[in-house]
Design a protein around this motif. Structure first.
Motif, mmCIF file in Angstrom:
data_model
loop_
_atom_site.group_PDB
_atom_site.id
_atom_site.type_symbol
_atom_site.label_atom_id
_atom_site.label_comp_id
_atom_site.label_asym_id
_atom_site.label_seq_id
_atom_site.Cartn_x
_atom_site.Cartn_y
_atom_site.Cartn_z
ATOM 1 N N TYR A 11 0.876 -1.164 0.000
ATOM 2 C CA TYR A 11 0.000 0.000 0.000
ATOM 3 C C TYR A 11 0.915 1.216 0.000
ATOM 4 O O TYR A 11 1.409 1.603 1.051
ATOM 5 N N HIS A 14 4.065 1.185 2.226
ATOM 6 C CA HIS A 14 3.866 0.197 3.276
ATOM 7 C C HIS A 14 3.691 -1.205 2.693
ATOM 8 O O HIS A 14 2.880 -1.418 1.797
ATOM 9 N N ALA A 16 2.280 -4.648 3.264
ATOM 10 C CA ALA A 16 1.346 -5.331 4.156
ATOM 11 C C ALA A 16 1.609 -6.833 4.166
ATOM 12 O O ALA A 16 1.489 -7.491 5.191
ATOM 13 N N PRO A 35 -0.367 -11.110 15.112
ATOM 14 C CA PRO A 35 -0.885 -9.957 15.855
ATOM 15 C C PRO A 35 -1.648 -9.012 14.929
ATOM 16 O O PRO A 35 -1.691 -9.222 13.714
ATOM 17 N N ASN A 36 -2.223 -7.975 15.466
ATOM 18 C CA ASN A 36 -2.931 -6.979 14.657
ATOM 19 C C ASN A 36 -1.994 -6.410 13.605
ATOM 20 O O ASN A 36 -0.839 -6.134 13.879
ATOM 21 N N GLY A 37 -2.544 -6.280 12.412
ATOM 22 C CA GLY A 37 -1.754 -5.654 11.348
ATOM 23 C C GLY A 37 -0.694 -6.562 10.759
ATOM 24 O O GLY A 37 0.173 -6.116 10.020
ATOM 25 N N ALA A 38 -0.776 -7.863 11.054
ATOM 26 C CA ALA A 38 0.248 -8.783 10.558
ATOM 27 C C ALA A 38 0.097 -9.029 9.065
ATOM 28 O O ALA A 38 1.047 -9.380 8.380
ATOM 29 N N GLY A 39 -1.119 -8.865 8.561
ATOM 30 C CA GLY A 39 -1.367 -9.122 7.145
ATOM 31 C C GLY A 39 -2.245 -10.334 6.913
ATOM 32 O O GLY A 39 -2.340 -10.821 5.786
ATOM 33 N N LYS A 40 -2.925 -10.809 7.943
ATOM 34 C CA LYS A 40 -3.798 -11.976 7.790
ATOM 35 C C LYS A 40 -4.962 -11.665 6.854
ATOM 36 O O LYS A 40 -5.199 -12.371 5.874
ATOM 37 N N THR A 41 -5.677 -10.599 7.190
ATOM 38 C CA THR A 41 -6.840 -10.242 6.379
ATOM 39 C C THR A 41 -6.430 -9.935 4.941
ATOM 40 O O THR A 41 -7.098 -10.360 3.991
ATOM 41 N N THR A 42 -5.324 -9.225 4.800
ATOM 42 C CA THR A 42 -4.865 -8.876 3.455
ATOM 43 C C THR A 42 -4.594 -10.137 2.637
ATOM 44 O O THR A 42 -5.028 -10.246 1.489
ATOM 45 N N GLU A 81 -13.720 -10.545 7.773
ATOM 46 C CA GLU A 81 -13.599 -10.057 9.144
ATOM 47 C C GLU A 81 -14.919 -9.437 9.626
ATOM 48 O O GLU A 81 -15.383 -9.714 10.719
ATOM 49 N N GLU A 158 -11.103 -14.687 11.380
ATOM 50 C CA GLU A 158 -11.468 -14.531 12.793
ATOM 51 C C GLU A 158 -12.929 -14.898 13.051
ATOM 52 O O GLU A 158 -13.727 -14.056 13.471
ATOM 53 N N HIS A 189 -6.231 -14.619 16.576
ATOM 54 C CA HIS A 189 -5.191 -14.082 17.448
ATOM 55 C C HIS A 189 -4.872 -15.075 18.551
ATOM 56 O O HIS A 189 -3.958 -14.858 19.327
HETATM 57 N N1 LIG Z 1 -6.602 -0.351 2.260
HETATM 58 C C1 LIG Z 1 -5.449 -0.236 2.931
HETATM 59 N N2 LIG Z 1 -4.664 0.845 2.741
HETATM 60 C C2 LIG Z 1 -3.493 0.982 3.397
HETATM 61 N N3 LIG Z 1 -3.010 0.085 4.277
HETATM 62 C C3 LIG Z 1 -3.741 -1.018 4.524
HETATM 63 C C4 LIG Z 1 -4.992 -1.232 3.870
HETATM 64 N N4 LIG Z 1 -5.502 -2.400 4.312
HETATM 65 C C5 LIG Z 1 -4.607 -2.891 5.193
HETATM 66 N N5 LIG Z 1 -3.543 -2.064 5.338
HETATM 67 C C6 LIG Z 1 -2.364 -2.277 6.189
HETATM 68 O O1 LIG Z 1 -1.856 -3.566 5.940
HETATM 69 C C7 LIG Z 1 -1.406 -4.168 7.143
HETATM 70 C C8 LIG Z 1 -2.019 -5.535 7.293
HETATM 71 O O2 LIG Z 1 -3.383 -5.402 7.581
HETATM 72 P P1 LIG Z 1 -4.348 -6.627 7.807
HETATM 73 O O3 LIG Z 1 -5.728 -6.085 7.907
HETATM 74 O O4 LIG Z 1 -4.079 -7.643 6.776
HETATM 75 O O5 LIG Z 1 -3.881 -7.163 9.219
HETATM 76 P P2 LIG Z 1 -4.484 -8.357 10.067
HETATM 77 O O6 LIG Z 1 -3.400 -9.337 10.251
HETATM 78 O O7 LIG Z 1 -5.745 -8.845 9.475
HETATM 79 O O8 LIG Z 1 -4.774 -7.618 11.441
HETATM 80 P P3 LIG Z 1 -5.980 -7.795 12.474
HETATM 81 O O9 LIG Z 1 -5.561 -8.888 13.382
HETATM 82 O O10 LIG Z 1 -6.008 -6.480 13.181
HETATM 83 O O11 LIG Z 1 -7.225 -8.073 11.714
HETATM 84 C C9 LIG Z 1 -1.741 -3.200 8.257
HETATM 85 O O12 LIG Z 1 -0.568 -2.522 8.621
HETATM 86 C C10 LIG Z 1 -2.740 -2.257 7.651
HETATM 87 O O13 LIG Z 1 -2.595 -0.980 8.204
#
Ligand SMILES: Nc1ncnc2c1ncn2[C@@H]1O[C@H](COP(=O)(O)OP(=O)(O)OP(=O)(O)O)[C@@H](O)[C@H]1O
Ligand SMILES: [Mg+2]
Lengths: 315, 287
Positions: A11, A14, A16, A35-42, A81, A158, A189
């Motif tokens: 992104y 950044h 992800a 953990p939060n922001g690890a990139g799972k959802t992405t 999510e 999740e 998590h």
């Molecule tokens: N649309 C977007 N634009 C910019 N950055 C993004 C976007 N979507 C996700 N990110 C960034 O990508 C990284 C991974 O996010 P992601 O949602 O995949 O984390 P996650 O592992 O699912 O976290 P969580 O446990 O909080 O759900 C984060 O740092 C987030 O800020």
């Protein structure tokens, strides 16, 4: 069944998801821990074709998400999510709509909807508007939506977040049940949750895979430094001194007094040394009875810390 | 596509949106019908159709603001985009649902000319032609609204911007009247267009090389046209803006003339905006 090949998502500046590679075999339940922001959802969004990777690709059942997205999407049920629910529809209308967009045969639609509503136990709210359902029920409708069309692959982001303990247990056993006929990727998590359901766990941190193993191996690897919490009846100073003299004890610290005349102590042992027996004998010889002793589970944070530092040592 | 269409159509009538749209539309058209036909005993129904086009400014945003923006806000786009539907199918389904609500409303207003026919003879074919034009005009406005709704996840912003865009088209003919038609301003405008396109390419692809090439080619074309045919740039701005002049095409229908070119124009116009909507949605998944 699922191949994630060198997937990267940026992104702007950044990163992800950073060059992630893994495969999931047919019938496997894979846990995605981080953990939060690890990139799972992405990562999950990329596998399901909701967003595209900056680099790399995903193959499901041999079909490439970029070249034949429809074939891939047909094979995946996705529970994001935030459950993608239309608040202005009833549960039944909603599932009917989902069946339509997933191109389910008219003939089998009714029956499979009934089956799914039974499975996730939402039959009795079928005529309620989704906006009036409780969080847990919305979550269930979200799961039902993913199950429609019995796709061979389920991606669950999740799935138990925000549920009460009873529902968590129910949903977990449901997922385990589903694992018999579906290939599942599930994110969480919570380590115990993942180890209870999944055959294999991938730990992801800052967009990178830091560990990938069965839950047993992972916990074996991680329980290297045994930590024990004990309560001993006796004076703090002497007890601590005694414990610290035992071979294999790396550290011992008092945790305060919870019960008069006793002291709570946290003991950290060297890698691969079991200090429980020496502890028992030493303290009983000195006539300081141990009231309880149990091993302390590592918290998720500690595991991440450990796994990430381990990786660094290896490389 | 059909599933999305059906859901969207139901959603219009599960919420106040559909009723507000219909109610407002029927109210305004009823008032104009009463004023210009019933009270003055005039059989000229086309004048009603041509004077109520301003309703579009208010009702089209109501109709379209939710279409895409609500999907991204509620994250339901995740369901649609991970289903085997194509983005084109989703966009078309939504577009046709909005157009359907509009069409249903128009069918109700057909009562007015029918009422008129009891009092005397009416020019049936002219009125049918007028309706066709009115319908196509509305459908084109809806495509603009749908496109704008795909740009934001905030309904209110979508509504306000749509209103602004329609207002611009509304006063376009008036703007065109005051615009310079000389050659220099035509060339300046053409160059500005080239720069605009190159900038747009840069902001979407972040590729300075490609956008520079596009700019150079664009300037080359402008220069080429200039040397081939100087007169091309006379009134160039006006001719360009006229492409967007939906209302001037509408006038032919109101004169009772049913010709092919405005029909083709409206359909092309809608198609372009639907295509842009699809592109916006596809694009967002790549960024
Ligand atoms: N649309 C977007 N634009 C910019 N950055 C993004 C976007 N979507 C996700 N990110 C960034 O990508 C990284 C991974 O996010 P992601 O949602 O995949 O984390 P996650 O592992 O699912 O976290 P969580 O446990 O909080 O759900 C984060 O740092 C987030 O800020
Ligand atoms: Mg997440």
């Amino acid at each position: 069944m699922i191949q994630v090949i060198d997937v990267t998502k940026r992104y702007g500046q950044h990163v992800a998801v950073d060059h992630v590679n893994f495969t999931v075999e047919k019938g496997e339940i894979l846990g995605f821990l981080g953990p939060n922001g690890a990139g799972k959802t992405t990562t999950m969004n990329i596998i399901t074709g909701y967003i595209s990777a900056t680099e790399g690709t995903v193959k499901v059942d041999g079909f490439d998400i970029l070249e034949e997205p429809e074939e891939v999407k047909k094979r995946i049920g996705y529970m994001p999510e935030f459950p993608p629910l239309y608040m202005d529809m009833t549960v039944q209308e909603y599932l009917d709509f989902v069946s339509d967009i997933k191109k389910i045969d008219r003939a089998t639609k009714k029956k499979s909807m009934e089956k799914i509503m039974d499975l996730v136990k939402i039959g009795h709210v079928r005529n309620r508007l989704i906006k009036n359902l409780s969080k847990g029920y919305k979550q269930r409708v979200g799961l039902a939506q993913a199950l429609i069309g019995t796709p061979p692959v389920l991606i669950l982001d999740e799935p138990t977040v925000g549920l009460d303990p009873k529902q968590i247990i129910e949903i977990r056993s449901l997922i385990k049940e589903l694992g018999k006929e579906h290939t599942i990727i599930l994110s969480s998590h919570i380590l115990p949750e993942v180890s209870a359901i999944c055959g294999r766990v991938i730990i992801i941190n800052k967009g990178r895979i830091v560990a990938s193993d069965t839950p047993e191996n992972l916990s074996k690897r991680l329980s290297g430094t045994g930590r024990l919490s004990l309560r001993v009846a006796g004076p703090e100073k002497q007890v601590l001194k005694l414990i610290r003299e035992i071979e294999g004890v790396k550290n011992a610290e008092a945790q305060g007094v919870k019960e008069p005349g006793t002291v709570d102590i946290l003991v950290e042992a060297e890698k691969d040394i079991d200090v429980r027996r020496p502890l028992f004998y030493a303290l009983s010889r000195a006539e300081y009875p141990i009231l309880y002793m149990r091993s302390v589970d590592l918290t998720l944070e500690e595991i991440f810390l450990q796994v990430t530092t381990e990786e660094r040592e290896v490389s | 596509m059909l599933a999305v269409f059906k859901r969207e159509l139901k959603a219009y009538f599960a919420s106040p949106t559909g009723y507000i749209f219909m109610g407002f539309f029927l109210l305004i058209s009823g008032i104009f019908f009463a004023l210009s036909n019933l009270l003055t005993a005039s059989p000229n129904y086309l004048s009603v159709l041509s004077s109520i086009t301003f309703v579009f400014l208010i009702v089209v945003p109501i109709l379209t603001m939710r279409l895409m923006s609500e999907e991204s806000r509620q994250k339901t786009d995740q369901l649609l985009l991970t289903s085997p539907l194509s983005v084109t199918g989703i966009v078309l389904g939504k577009y046709f649902a909005a157009v359907m609500v509009f069409l249903l409303t128009l069918l109700i207003t057909c009562l007015y000319p029918i009422i008129l026919s009891f009092f005397g003879t009416i020019a049936v074919w002219e009125i049918v032609g007028g309706y066709i034009g009115f319908f196509l005009l509305g459908a084109a406005f809806i495509s603009i609204g749908l496109f704008i709704s795909s740009l934001t996840d905030n309904q209110v912003i979508a509504a306000v911007v749509t209103f602004g865009a329609l207002l611009f088209i509304w006063i376009l003919d008036w703007i065109i009247g005051g615009i310079p038609t000389d050659r220099v301003s035509g060339i300046v405008f053409a160059c500005a267009l080239v720069v605009g396109v190159a900038a747009l390419v840069y902001f979407t692809t972040r590729n300075i090389f490609v956008s520079a090439v596009i700019a150079v080619i664009g300037f080359g074309i402008v220069a080429g046209i200039y040397f081939a045919n100087k007169y091309f740039f006379d009134g160039f701005i006006v001719r360009t803006l006229e492409w967007f002049s939906l209302l001037s095409r509408y006038e032919t229908f109101m004169m009772g003339i049913l010709s092919l070119s405005p029909i083709v124009y409206y359909i092309t116009f809608s198609a372009v905006f639907l295509f842009l909507t699809v592109r916006v949605i596809e694009k967002r998944r790549w960024s």
